[in-house]
Scaffold this active site. Structure first.
Site, PDB file in Angstrom:
ATOM      1  N   CYS A   1     -14.573  -8.266 -63.043  1.00 56.30           N
ATOM      2  CA  CYS A   1     -13.528  -7.267 -63.266  1.00 56.30           C
ATOM      3  C   CYS A   1     -13.257  -7.048 -64.757  1.00 56.30           C
ATOM      4  O   CYS A   1     -12.750  -7.943 -65.435  1.00 56.30           O
ATOM      5  CB  CYS A   1     -12.264  -7.728 -62.541  1.00 56.30           C
ATOM      6  SG  CYS A   1     -10.782  -6.774 -62.896  1.00 56.30           S
TER       7      CYS A   1
ATOM      8  N   CYS B   1      -9.586  -7.342 -65.753  1.00 54.82           N
ATOM      9  CA  CYS B   1      -9.194  -8.753 -65.699  1.00 54.82           C
ATOM     10  C   CYS B   1      -9.558  -9.451 -67.010  1.00 54.82           C
ATOM     11  O   CYS B   1      -8.799 -10.279 -67.524  1.00 54.82           O
ATOM     12  CB  CYS B   1      -9.875  -9.469 -64.533  1.00 54.82           C
ATOM     13  SG  CYS B   1      -9.430  -8.834 -62.907  1.00 54.82           S
TER      14      CYS B   1
END
Length: 151
Positions: A78, A81
């Protein structure tokens, strides 16, 4: 992410900065710094995000921590993230002894993601006294994360 701190069912394991001995800070006493059981040096407060290794450990942290617990649901692949990670590290340093930041890898613990109906990541959940009190999605700066903790 690799923190020097690890979590188990009873607390956060902290290496002594003086002798390297691993010491456990029980979840119930995370607001106070401890001393090394071997050399009696002062142990640091938990000042970095802590990876959660299992659902059982997650439940123990949430149930026992007297501090607000900010949970970051994330995954290695991600991009947002990865953008959020250094911001969480900054907040963890600023909030040592005041709040606890933990990370749940959604790939490793999909059951927790399902339990909390995580639809997108990164997702931040805030727990106080064992109860979910707030949710927020997306990457954000450290200042916004701190505001979220104290809302």
């Amino acid at each position: 992410m690799s923190s020097i701190f690890t979590a188990d069912l009873k607390g956060i394991v902290v290496p002594c900065p003086a002798c390297g001995q691993k010491n456990r800070l029980p979840y119930e006493r995370l607001a106070a710094s401890g001393t090394c059981g071997k050399c009696e040096a002062s142990l640091p407060l938990v000042n970095a995000p802590v990876e959660i290794p299992s659902t059982a450990v997650f439940n123990a942290v949430i149930a026992a921590s007297p501090l607000p617990v900010l949970v970051d649901f994330w995954a290695e692949w991600c991009g947002p993230c990865k953008m959020l990670a250094p911001q969480l590290e900054r907040v963890a340093m600023q909030e040592a002894g005041l709040s606890l930041i933990v990370k749940v890898n959604t790939e490793a613990l999909p059951g927790l993601s399902a339990q909390y109906n995580i639809q997108g990541i990164p997702a931040l959940l805030l727990f106080r006294n064992g109860k979910l009190v707030a949710e927020q999605a997306g990457a954000q700066p450290a200042s916004a994360i701190r505001d979220f903790i104290y809302r």
